[in-house]
Write a protein that holds these residues in place. Structure first.
Motif: not given
Length: 212
Positions: A57-67, A100-104, A150-152
C-alpha cells in the motif's frame, strides 16, 4: 514530449498516475487500539509475491487533523488489516469512503457497507466486496518525498487468508466477467474489467505442443 520529474511537466494535471494504469484498488479496513473502525480506498495498491502472498500500500501526506492517516496508524499499531477488492457494482460506496473524514468517523457508515467478522484478524471485512484478503503487517518503508510536510511511505503486508464469493467462480477459477474488478486510470477516471483475453508465454506454447 519529455520532462524531468524534478521539474513541472507543463500539462494541466500531473500525468504520472494516468500513465501507470490501470491500477487495482485496495479498499482497506482497519481498526485502532480502541476498536474504532476505518475504511479507505488505495489506488497505490498491488500484489508483490504469491508464496506467501504479499501486498503493498502506498501512503502520501498526513491526516487533516495532523499526524499519520488513520489507516497507516492503525496498521502499524495493531499489525492487522483487510484488503477488500472493489468491483464496479460497489464503486459508489468506495468513493463515499474516500472522503478525508474526521478521525471519529466510521467509514463503513459513510459507504453504507456491512462490517463482517474476519477469520484470522480483528478488523472486519466489507461484506459487499466479493474478495477479502486478511493481512498481517510486515514493515513500513520510507520513500523519497519532494515535500517534507507530505511524507511518502510503503506498507507491506502478508496475506494470511482470503475470502472469495462463490458467485465469481467458474470451473474452479476466478471468472473476471463475473468479478468486474474496478481500477484507477488517473485523474477522476476509472475502468472495470468486462472483457478478457488470454495469452500464453512462448515457452508454455512449446510445452503444450510437445505434449500433444
Amino acid at each position: 514530449m519529455f520532462y524531468e520529474t524534478k521539474d513541472h511537466h507543463g500539462l494541466k494535471h500531473n500525468p504520472f498516475k494516468a500513465l501507470v494504469s490501470p491500477r487495482p484498488i485496495g479498499w482497506v479496513s482497519s481498526m485502532d487500539t480502541e476498536g474504532r473502525l476505518n475504511l479507505a480506498p488505495f489506488s497505490f495498491f498491488n500484489a508483490m509475491s504469491d508464496n506467501p502472498p504479499t501486498v503493498v500500500l502506498g501512503f502520501s501526506g498526513v491526516h487533516s487533523e495532523g499526524g499519520p492517516k488513520d489507516t497507516l496508524a492503525n496498521i502499524e499499531q495493531t499489525g492487522e488489516f483487510v484488503c477488500n477488492v472493489v468491483t464496479y457494482e460497489i464503486r459508489d460506496a468506495m468513493n463515499a469512503t474516500s472522503e478525508m473524514a474526521a478521525r471519529a468517523v466510521n467509514e463503513f457508515d459513510l459507504g453504507g457497507v456491512t462490517a463482517l467478522p474476519s477469520t484470522l484478524v480483528k478488523p472486519p471485512r466489507v461484506g459487499e466486496s466479493p474478495v477479502n484478503m486478511e493481512c498481517r503487517y510486515l514493515q513500513t518503508i520510507d520513500l523519497p518525498s519532494n515535500d517534507p510536510e507530505r511524507p511518502n511511505k510503503m506498507v507491506i503486508g502478508q496475506v494470511l487468508g482470503i475470502h472469495i464469493n462463490d458467485d465469481i467462480l467458474t470451473d474452479g477459477m476466478v471468472d473476471m466477467t463475473k468479478f468486474h474488478p474496478l481500477a484507477r486510470l488517473g485523474y477522476k477516471d476509472y475502468t472495470a474489467v468486462k472483457e478478457v483475453f488470454s495469452l500464453s508465454r512462448p515457452d508454455q506454447e512449446k510445452q503444450d505442443r510437445n505434449h500433444r
